[in-house]
Every structure is written in C-alpha cells, then in structure tokens.
Design an enzyme around this catalytic site. Sequence first.
Site, PDB file in Angstrom:
ATOM      1  N   GLU A 126     -37.551  83.213  25.848  1.00 15.48           N
ATOM      2  CA  GLU A 126     -38.175  82.999  27.146  1.00 15.48           C
ATOM      3  C   GLU A 126     -37.312  83.576  28.254  1.00 15.48           C
ATOM      4  O   GLU A 126     -36.092  83.668  28.117  1.00 15.48           O
ATOM      5  CB  GLU A 126     -38.379  81.491  27.389  1.00 15.48           C
ATOM      6  CG  GLU A 126     -39.380  80.884  26.430  1.00 15.48           C
ATOM      7  CD  GLU A 126     -39.547  79.372  26.576  1.00 15.48           C
ATOM      8  OE1 GLU A 126     -40.669  78.889  26.367  1.00 15.48           O
ATOM      9  OE2 GLU A 126     -38.559  78.687  26.904  1.00 15.48           O
ATOM     10  N   CYS A 139     -33.793  84.528  35.025  1.00 13.20           N
ATOM     11  CA  CYS A 139     -32.968  83.859  34.018  1.00 13.20           C
ATOM     12  C   CYS A 139     -33.303  84.501  32.672  1.00 13.20           C
ATOM     13  O   CYS A 139     -34.441  84.416  32.220  1.00 13.20           O
ATOM     14  CB  CYS A 139     -33.301  82.370  34.026  1.00 13.20           C
ATOM     15  SG  CYS A 139     -32.379  81.433  32.806  1.00 13.20           S
ATOM     16  N   CYS A 146     -29.950  79.148  19.749  1.00 14.22           N
ATOM     17  CA  CYS A 146     -28.552  79.052  20.169  1.00 14.22           C
ATOM     18  C   CYS A 146     -27.780  78.328  19.075  1.00 14.22           C
ATOM     19  O   CYS A 146     -28.286  77.374  18.481  1.00 14.22           O
ATOM     20  CB  CYS A 146     -28.440  78.289  21.490  1.00 14.22           C
ATOM     21  SG  CYS A 146     -26.734  78.205  22.109  1.00 14.22           S
ATOM     22  N   CYS A 150     -25.455  71.799  21.231  1.00 10.02           N
ATOM     23  CA  CYS A 150     -25.200  70.711  22.195  1.00 10.02           C
ATOM     24  C   CYS A 150     -26.343  69.690  22.121  1.00 10.02           C
ATOM     25  O   CYS A 150     -27.509  70.066  22.216  1.00 10.02           O
ATOM     26  CB  CYS A 150     -25.091  71.263  23.609  1.00 10.02           C
ATOM     27  SG  CYS A 150     -23.805  72.532  23.777  1.00 10.02           S
ATOM     28  N   CYS A 153     -29.412  69.553  24.788  1.00  7.85           N
ATOM     29  CA  CYS A 153     -30.085  70.790  25.203  1.00  7.85           C
ATOM     30  C   CYS A 153     -31.181  71.155  24.210  1.00  7.85           C
ATOM     31  O   CYS A 153     -30.937  71.260  23.010  1.00  7.85           O
ATOM     32  CB  CYS A 153     -29.065  71.926  25.293  1.00  7.85           C
ATOM     33  SG  CYS A 153     -29.809  73.528  25.645  1.00  7.85           S
ATOM     34  N   GLY A 207     -29.638  80.867  24.400  1.00  8.87           N
ATOM     35  CA  GLY A 207     -28.475  81.487  23.781  1.00  8.87           C
ATOM     36  C   GLY A 207     -27.180  81.296  24.551  1.00  8.87           C
ATOM     37  O   GLY A 207     -27.169  80.925  25.723  1.00  8.87           O
ATOM     38  N   GLU A 208     -26.076  81.544  23.854  1.00  8.54           N
ATOM     39  CA  GLU A 208     -24.726  81.540  24.424  1.00  8.54           C
ATOM     40  C   GLU A 208     -24.320  83.011  24.583  1.00  8.54           C
ATOM     41  O   GLU A 208     -24.035  83.695  23.603  1.00  8.54           O
ATOM     42  CB  GLU A 208     -23.783  80.796  23.470  1.00  8.54           C
ATOM     43  CG  GLU A 208     -22.299  81.053  23.661  1.00  8.54           C
ATOM     44  CD  GLU A 208     -21.784  80.806  25.071  1.00  8.54           C
ATOM     45  OE1 GLU A 208     -21.237  81.751  25.674  1.00  8.54           O
ATOM     46  OE2 GLU A 208     -21.924  79.676  25.576  1.00  8.54           O
ATOM     47  N   SER A 240     -22.788  83.000  31.957  1.00  8.00           N
ATOM     48  CA  SER A 240     -22.301  81.636  31.742  1.00  8.00           C
ATOM     49  C   SER A 240     -21.848  81.467  30.296  1.00  8.00           C
ATOM     50  O   SER A 240     -22.269  82.208  29.409  1.00  8.00           O
ATOM     51  CB  SER A 240     -23.414  80.629  32.048  1.00  8.00           C
ATOM     52  OG  SER A 240     -24.394  80.675  31.031  1.00  8.00           O
ATOM     53  N   SER A 263     -19.973  76.327  31.875  1.00  5.52           N
ATOM     54  CA  SER A 263     -20.778  75.098  31.721  1.00  5.52           C
ATOM     55  C   SER A 263     -19.859  74.011  31.184  1.00  5.52           C
ATOM     56  O   SER A 263     -19.621  73.935  29.980  1.00  5.52           O
ATOM     57  CB  SER A 263     -21.936  75.354  30.749  1.00  5.52           C
ATOM     58  OG  SER A 263     -22.830  76.281  31.308  1.00  5.52           O
ATOM     59  N   LEU A 264     -19.336  73.194  32.086  1.00  4.05           N
ATOM     60  CA  LEU A 264     -18.295  72.237  31.691  1.00  4.05           C
ATOM     61  C   LEU A 264     -18.892  70.885  31.282  1.00  4.05           C
ATOM     62  O   LEU A 264     -18.636  70.406  30.189  1.00  4.05           O
ATOM     63  CB  LEU A 264     -17.305  72.061  32.851  1.00  4.05           C
ATOM     64  CG  LEU A 264     -16.000  71.368  32.470  1.00  4.05           C
ATOM     65  CD1 LEU A 264     -15.155  72.239  31.552  1.00  4.05           C
ATOM     66  CD2 LEU A 264     -15.200  71.001  33.718  1.00  4.05           C
ATOM     67  N   HIS A 265     -19.631  70.265  32.178  1.00  7.76           N
ATOM     68  CA  HIS A 265     -20.388  69.028  31.915  1.00  7.76           C
ATOM     69  C   HIS A 265     -19.541  67.774  31.674  1.00  7.76           C
ATOM     70  O   HIS A 265     -20.092  66.677  31.653  1.00  7.76           O
ATOM     71  CB  HIS A 265     -21.371  69.205  30.748  1.00  7.76           C
ATOM     72  CG  HIS A 265     -22.294  70.375  30.905  1.00  7.76           C
ATOM     73  ND1 HIS A 265     -22.967  70.640  32.074  1.00  7.76           N
ATOM     74  CD2 HIS A 265     -22.635  71.366  30.045  1.00  7.76           C
ATOM     75  CE1 HIS A 265     -23.693  71.737  31.933  1.00  7.76           C
ATOM     76  NE2 HIS A 265     -23.499  72.211  30.721  1.00  7.76           N
ATOM     77  N   ASN A 342     -32.454  68.045  33.493  1.00  2.01           N
ATOM     78  CA  ASN A 342     -33.895  68.162  33.269  1.00  2.01           C
ATOM     79  C   ASN A 342     -34.226  67.458  31.967  1.00  2.01           C
ATOM     80  O   ASN A 342     -33.751  67.868  30.915  1.00  2.01           O
ATOM     81  CB  ASN A 342     -34.294  69.632  33.180  1.00  2.01           C
ATOM     82  CG  ASN A 342     -33.995  70.331  34.481  1.00  2.01           C
ATOM     83  OD1 ASN A 342     -34.523  69.976  35.514  1.00  2.01           O
ATOM     84  ND2 ASN A 342     -33.112  71.314  34.446  1.00  2.01           N
ATOM     85  N   CYS A 385     -33.209  74.550  33.499  1.00  2.09           N
ATOM     86  CA  CYS A 385     -32.024  74.601  32.633  1.00  2.09           C
ATOM     87  C   CYS A 385     -32.136  73.630  31.464  1.00  2.09           C
ATOM     88  O   CYS A 385     -32.486  72.469  31.646  1.00  2.09           O
ATOM     89  CB  CYS A 385     -30.782  74.221  33.436  1.00  2.09           C
ATOM     90  SG  CYS A 385     -30.476  75.354  34.781  1.00  2.09           S
TER      91      CYS A 385
END
Length: 405
Positions: A126, A139, A146, A150, A153, A207-208, A240, A263-265, A342, A385
């Site tokens: 997408e 985006c 991916c 995580c 996600c 994806g990463e 990212s 992307s720390l979180h 989200n 996201c």
Amino acid sequence: MTHAQVRPRTEGWTQKKDADGRPLLQFASPRRGKPPAHFADLTPEQRVEKMTELGLPAFRAKQLEKHFFTHYTHDPAEMTDLPAEGREELVHTLLPPLLTEVRRLSTDRGDTIKFLWKLHDGALVESVLMRYPGRITLCVSSQAGCGMNCPFCATGQAGLTRNMSAAEIVAQVVHANRAIAEGELGDPRHVGHEGERVTNIVFMGMGEPMANYARVMHAVRVMVDKKHGLGMSARGITISTVGLVPAIRKLTNEDIPVTFALSLHAPDDELRDEMIPVNSRWKVDEALDAAHEYFAKTGRRVSIEYALIKDMNDHGWRADLLAEKLNARGRGWVHVNPIPLNPTPGSVWTASDRPVQDEFVRRLEAHGIPTTIRDTRGKDIDGACGQLVATEADQEAADATPIEA
C-alpha cells in the site's frame, strides 16, 4: 498521579518465535521470483548501455526517462517521439508495469488517498498520498509485509513476504504523480498550480526500509536525480527505522541529506525489548548514539517517532527519561514526534488520553526538546501509521484483479 503499566502483547494473532522463544526477526528476504527488470532499476550509465546493447542511439534513454519520470507514463501510445516500429516492444521491455492497482480509498475530504497495489507475484503493498497546506506527501512501502514483528503494528502480523525492487518503490511515486496530474487530489489548477507533484516522501509504509537498504537507497537516488530521475529534494525524503544500527551508520556516510527518523516508542530497554523485538540486537542507547552520529555528520536534525499507547509507554517518567537521554547527547539535534496510536483491528491498544498526551508533551518541552504531535491522516481508511495491512477484503479484491501485463 501514577497510572497503570500494561505490557505489549499481540491480540488476535500469534507472534512468530524462534527456537529460543524470542520474537522472530526476518532480515533476509524470502526467495521469490524477481520482479521484472525495469529502467528505474538501472543507473543513468546503465540505461545508456542498455540502449547500445539494443542497437539504439543513446539519446533514447533520455526520452524514456522523460516519459516515465516527468510525464509519469509507461504507455507506448503516449511516446510519439519514439519510432513507431518496435516502440511497443521496447517500452514493454524497459518499462514493464510493476504495480497493478487493486483499489483506492479516499478520505479527509479528498485530501488523502490510499492505494492498494498488487505486485507481479501477487504480493500486496500500500501507499498513502496526502495533501497538506503547501506540500504533498506520499507514504511509500519498501517491503511486502515486514519482518520486524512488533506486536502492536498491523503490518508486522503477516511477517515478511519479500523486499521490493528499487523500481517498485519508485513506481509508487510515479503513479501518485500521475494521480495528482489527473486531478485525483483536486484540480491542480485550482488547488495549487499546474505541474503539482509529490514533494515529500516518507518511508513509513509497509516494511522496514533499512532491512532493504540497497534497493531503498537506489530508489532515493532516482528520486533526487535532477537530470535523470524525479528531481526531488533530498530534504523532503524521510527514511525511518526501528533501529537497525549498522544500516543507520551506512546512511550517515551516504552523503544524501535525507531526513532520518528513528521509531523509538520507548526510552527504556525493559519495555522496548517487548515492543520492538529488534531492540534485542541494538539497545536504546546504541540506536540513539547512531542517530546522533547522523546529525553530527550531516547537520540534519533527527526525528524521534513515538507512538503514544495508553498505559503502555505514555508515563510522565518516560517523557523525562527520553528527554534526559536526548539532552545527554547535545542540544538542537533532535525533534520528537509523538503519534497518537492508531487502533488496529483486533487490538485493545489505543491512543493515550488527551490529558496524558498533553502532559507527555509538556514534560519534553520543559526539558527543551522540540516536540510536535503528528497529525495522523487516513485513520478512517486504515491508511494511518501502523495500519497498513492487507485485509481479507483486500485479498479478495486482489484475487479478482488481473495483473497488468
């Protein structure tokens, strides 16, 4: 006031684990048939060589570049400056269709469009096109699926299908530019100006990006190439990562001034180990050190992405810890983007309550950390996201869509 601590866990799906019971990380792309070779996969020099190889004059390469990167077309009928004889075969050989549109969803009064694409092997990806005042952001996806696994996600649930080719990544931009030119985001003559196109790219789709490093960087070079590519500004491109430290160091030495986002979180390893399985390889401080090195070498301020999840990572003490860690490495090198989470299908995880979110931001700003809450677009079409995942309905629509040949 203290609030509860909930632990990350998957809901409605089972996280893949390795033999030791740790969340499985997929760095290598599974072997599948390669996408068709495409003009955009070649360097400008290789494109000229290709013409010579086909017995054609070198300037034909420039003509094809103009059609694809400036006129956003791979339709031979639109390329009347190429000789009629052999034109169709040449174009199909060098500009084969890579993305078949399965569906598009529009929202935010027509300011956001989510495209679902089917690749040559049936894999689904997408991209999300968003109009903001003064800019148009796309985006893009860099992998089908991916492998970073995580738990909160949606994209990570299915694991990694495969890496995307550089041309498949670039084609998302070309298709988006075509959609803008055709008035899909509103008539360009009225909304902005003729010749409007994507100004900003964020590698935050499926994806990463850092796990598909070589192809992502080739795509970026095509995007910023003013003579032979899309002619975009490198500063408008954000790459990212969840923290693949060796790849961050490689990016630091590329000499392409893209915006880098980590992307720390979570600022503490105890929680981040559970939230972001790659933290088992490279810890918070290692990732922050590599991010700071990026700033030191390029002078480009780093973005820290932080999805605020209710009762999981939104505690005031975590805002203080994050600020301390960032300030320990200097001032003015970083900018924090808290993102209200989200919600994804089948998940109880939800965005932080507004007062908690405001307190988190207040604490970061009190430490002198520039902070901006991310305006998340496309929530109602699952285009925001962490929401990019092919649903059963998407798969059914894809199965009924013949791949463009």
